[in-house]
Design a protein around this motif. Structure first.
Motif, PDB file in Angstrom:
ATOM      1  N   ARG A 291     -42.127 -74.437  20.735  1.00  0.00           N
ATOM      2  CA  ARG A 291     -42.905 -74.526  21.153  1.00  0.00           C
ATOM      3  C   ARG A 291     -44.548 -73.463  20.721  1.00  0.00           C
ATOM      4  O   ARG A 291     -45.654 -73.736  21.024  1.00  0.00           O
ATOM      5  CB  ARG A 291     -43.681 -74.390  22.972  1.00  0.00           C
ATOM      6  CG  ARG A 291     -42.700 -75.163  23.330  1.00  0.00           C
ATOM      7  CD  ARG A 291     -43.608 -75.805  24.251  1.00  0.00           C
ATOM      8  NE  ARG A 291     -42.410 -77.061  25.274  1.00  0.00           N
ATOM      9  CZ  ARG A 291     -42.695 -78.262  25.079  1.00  0.00           C
ATOM     10  NH1 ARG A 291     -44.153 -78.460  24.555  1.00  0.00           N
ATOM     11  NH2 ARG A 291     -42.024 -79.030  25.695  1.00  0.00           N
ATOM     12  N   ILE A 294     -45.742 -75.577  17.975  1.00  0.00           N
ATOM     13  CA  ILE A 294     -47.213 -76.587  18.468  1.00  0.00           C
ATOM     14  C   ILE A 294     -47.927 -75.957  19.025  1.00  0.00           C
ATOM     15  O   ILE A 294     -49.110 -76.105  18.584  1.00  0.00           O
ATOM     16  CB  ILE A 294     -46.661 -77.093  19.892  1.00  0.00           C
ATOM     17  CG1 ILE A 294     -45.631 -78.116  19.308  1.00  0.00           C
ATOM     18  CG2 ILE A 294     -47.845 -78.202  20.253  1.00  0.00           C
ATOM     19  CD1 ILE A 294     -44.593 -78.841  20.624  1.00  0.00           C
ATOM     20  N   ASN A 295     -48.774 -74.533  19.402  1.00  0.00           N
ATOM     21  CA  ASN A 295     -48.796 -73.720  20.314  1.00  0.00           C
ATOM     22  C   ASN A 295     -49.870 -73.508  19.084  1.00  0.00           C
ATOM     23  O   ASN A 295     -51.245 -73.608  18.801  1.00  0.00           O
ATOM     24  CB  ASN A 295     -48.963 -73.049  21.128  1.00  0.00           C
ATOM     25  CG  ASN A 295     -47.366 -73.480  21.752  1.00  0.00           C
ATOM     26  OD1 ASN A 295     -48.642 -74.473  22.439  1.00  0.00           O
ATOM     27  ND2 ASN A 295     -47.131 -72.130  22.991  1.00  0.00           N
ATOM     28  N   GLU A 296     -49.884 -73.299  17.838  1.00  0.00           N
ATOM     29  CA  GLU A 296     -50.266 -72.652  16.915  1.00  0.00           C
ATOM     30  C   GLU A 296     -51.168 -74.125  15.644  1.00  0.00           C
ATOM     31  O   GLU A 296     -52.334 -73.721  15.112  1.00  0.00           O
ATOM     32  CB  GLU A 296     -49.565 -72.458  15.731  1.00  0.00           C
ATOM     33  CG  GLU A 296     -48.656 -70.672  16.358  1.00  0.00           C
ATOM     34  CD  GLU A 296     -48.215 -70.776  14.726  1.00  0.00           C
ATOM     35  OE1 GLU A 296     -48.081 -71.177  14.072  1.00  0.00           O
ATOM     36  OE2 GLU A 296     -47.523 -68.990  15.105  1.00  0.00           O
ATOM     37  N   PHE A 297     -50.571 -75.232  16.171  1.00  0.00           N
ATOM     38  CA  PHE A 297     -51.191 -76.130  15.350  1.00  0.00           C
ATOM     39  C   PHE A 297     -51.799 -76.814  16.467  1.00  0.00           C
ATOM     40  O   PHE A 297     -52.850 -77.248  15.929  1.00  0.00           O
ATOM     41  CB  PHE A 297     -49.879 -77.432  15.252  1.00  0.00           C
ATOM     42  CG  PHE A 297     -50.744 -78.889  14.876  1.00  0.00           C
ATOM     43  CD1 PHE A 297     -51.253 -78.765  13.713  1.00  0.00           C
ATOM     44  CD2 PHE A 297     -50.956 -79.925  15.757  1.00  0.00           C
ATOM     45  CE1 PHE A 297     -51.446 -80.044  13.403  1.00  0.00           C
ATOM     46  CE2 PHE A 297     -51.422 -81.049  15.008  1.00  0.00           C
ATOM     47  CZ  PHE A 297     -51.766 -81.522  13.723  1.00  0.00           C
ATOM     48  N   VAL A 298     -51.575 -76.962  17.460  1.00  0.00           N
ATOM     49  CA  VAL A 298     -53.231 -77.315  18.412  1.00  0.00           C
ATOM     50  C   VAL A 298     -54.679 -76.395  18.756  1.00  0.00           C
ATOM     51  O   VAL A 298     -55.258 -76.613  18.675  1.00  0.00           O
ATOM     52  CB  VAL A 298     -52.536 -77.127  20.162  1.00  0.00           C
ATOM     53  CG1 VAL A 298     -53.870 -77.717  20.531  1.00  0.00           C
ATOM     54  CG2 VAL A 298     -51.476 -78.494  19.794  1.00  0.00           C
ATOM     55  N   ALA A 299     -53.952 -74.979  18.393  1.00  0.00           N
ATOM     56  CA  ALA A 299     -55.652 -73.623  18.529  1.00  0.00           C
ATOM     57  C   ALA A 299     -56.150 -74.300  17.334  1.00  0.00           C
ATOM     58  O   ALA A 299     -57.438 -74.085  17.108  1.00  0.00           O
ATOM     59  CB  ALA A 299     -54.709 -72.877  17.889  1.00  0.00           C
ATOM     60  N   ASP A 300     -54.992 -74.922  15.922  1.00  0.00           N
ATOM     61  CA  ASP A 300     -55.737 -75.078  14.888  1.00  0.00           C
ATOM     62  C   ASP A 300     -55.220 -76.427  13.620  1.00  0.00           C
ATOM     63  O   ASP A 300     -54.776 -76.180  12.647  1.00  0.00           O
ATOM     64  CB  ASP A 300     -55.914 -73.775  13.851  1.00  0.00           C
ATOM     65  CG  ASP A 300     -56.869 -74.442  12.897  1.00  0.00           C
ATOM     66  OD1 ASP A 300     -57.425 -74.719  12.030  1.00  0.00           O
ATOM     67  OD2 ASP A 300     -56.701 -72.883  11.448  1.00  0.00           O
ATOM     68  N   PRO A 301     -55.690 -77.372  14.514  1.00  0.00           N
ATOM     69  CA  PRO A 301     -54.419 -78.015  13.329  1.00  0.00           C
ATOM     70  C   PRO A 301     -54.985 -78.505  11.888  1.00  0.00           C
ATOM     71  O   PRO A 301     -54.289 -79.208  11.049  1.00  0.00           O
ATOM     72  CB  PRO A 301     -55.036 -80.210  13.686  1.00  0.00           C
ATOM     73  CG  PRO A 301     -56.234 -79.409  15.099  1.00  0.00           C
ATOM     74  CD  PRO A 301     -56.282 -77.492  14.879  1.00  0.00           C
TER      75      PRO A 301
END
Length: 303
Positions: A291, A294-301
């Motif tokens: 998670r 995932i949250n890091e990616f969602v914040a900056d794809p």
């Protein structure tokens, strides 16, 4: 384009014939339907194109010569455009590669689900007990109301509201029909002002109560087969109504509706199978989800 259409018509017979007699793959696959300046179109290309569409669409194409011609033409044009894209190296761009990757995943995923569904729904007999139970529990759903098969001849009232003229014309035509001077069908074609069905001899088909305006319905359901009514006044004008058939209200037998019920149960089961398949994957106890990442990616794809 005219050249290609003429070529397609010439080769259509070859395509259908080769498909029908099941010649060997070596003989049929390489047969060229269109010899283009950039690419050729073979029977193998067209077969692949046809196999790529849903089975119901494919059945339509294979039974409609014009649509099959259009499919052959479309496949050729697509192949030319794809050839040009490859020549320009467009298959190497990140966006195109991603779309090809994504399309492949979706095709394979759908193939897997279709296989699971087909296996689960393959046995029609397994659904019969459920179908019979459904029928017995909801027989009202399979009830057919009282219906009649009727035809009419319409005499419209003119703009001045000359009721008497329209009624007199209707009565005169009725006398001619009853005397045998003219058939009801021919009278409808000649005199009816209902343009939608005059050419069909005034035929209105089969209908239940509640479909027609009340005065028309009342008379239509009171007639016996073969009878021609007196002129009937409605908001549309005067009608002569002839009854062809009467059908009593009934509950269709289980045998008549079994296929419909089984089909409905299968669709319901298919939806459940597909839904459960994805839920099972999502709730796999062996699944490990990062998670934080995932949250890091969602914040900056950062595509």
């Amino acid at each position: 384009m005219k050249y290609y259409k003429s070529v397609l018509r010439i080769y259509l017979f070859v395509l259908v014939a080769l498909w029908a007699i099941h010649t060997s793959a070596d003989e049929s696959a390489k047969a060229v339907l269109i010899d283009g300046p950039e690419v050729d179109l073979t029977i193998e290309d067209v077969k692949k194109a046809l196999l790529s569409v849903p089975a119901d669409v494919r059945r339509v194409l294979l039974t409609n010569k014009q649509k099959l011609v259009e499919s052959v033409n479309s496949t050729y044009l697509t192949k030319v455009a794809a050839h040009r894209a490859l020549a320009k190296g467009l298959d190497n761009t990140p966006e195109v590669q991603a779309r090809i990757w994504n399309r492949r995943l979706n095709i394979l995923a759908n193939a897997e689900l279709d296989k699971v569904v087909a296996k689960a729904l393959s046995d029609d007999e397994a659904f019969e007990p459920l179908a019979r139970e459904e029928y017995l529990a909801h027989q009202e759903d399979y009830a057919v109301p009282e219906r009649v098969h009727a035809a009419h001849i319409l005499f419209k009232v003119d703009a001045e509201g000359d009721d008497a003229t329209a009624r007199a014309e209707a009565e005169n035509v009725r006398v001619r029909i009853l005397s045998g001077e003219i058939s009801f069908e021919n009278a409808a074609r000649k005199f009816s002002q209902d343009e939608r069905n005059a050419s069909k001899g005034g035929d209105l088909g089969i209908f239940p109560r509640g479909r027609m305006v009340k005065p028309f319905e009342t008379v239509a359901f009171s007639l016996e087969p073969g009878q021609v009514s007196e002129p009937v006044k409605t908001k549309f004008g005067y009608h002569l109504i002839r009854l062809s058939e009467k059908f009593s209200a009934e509950v269709r037998s289980y045998e008549k509706v079994k296929k419909v019920i089984v089909s409905k149960l299968k669709k319901k089961m298919e939806a459940k199978i597909r839904r459960d398949y994805w839920l099972q994957l999502e709730n796999d106890p062996n699944l490990k989800v990062n998670r934080t990442l995932i949250n890091e990616f969602v914040a900056d794809p950062n595509l």
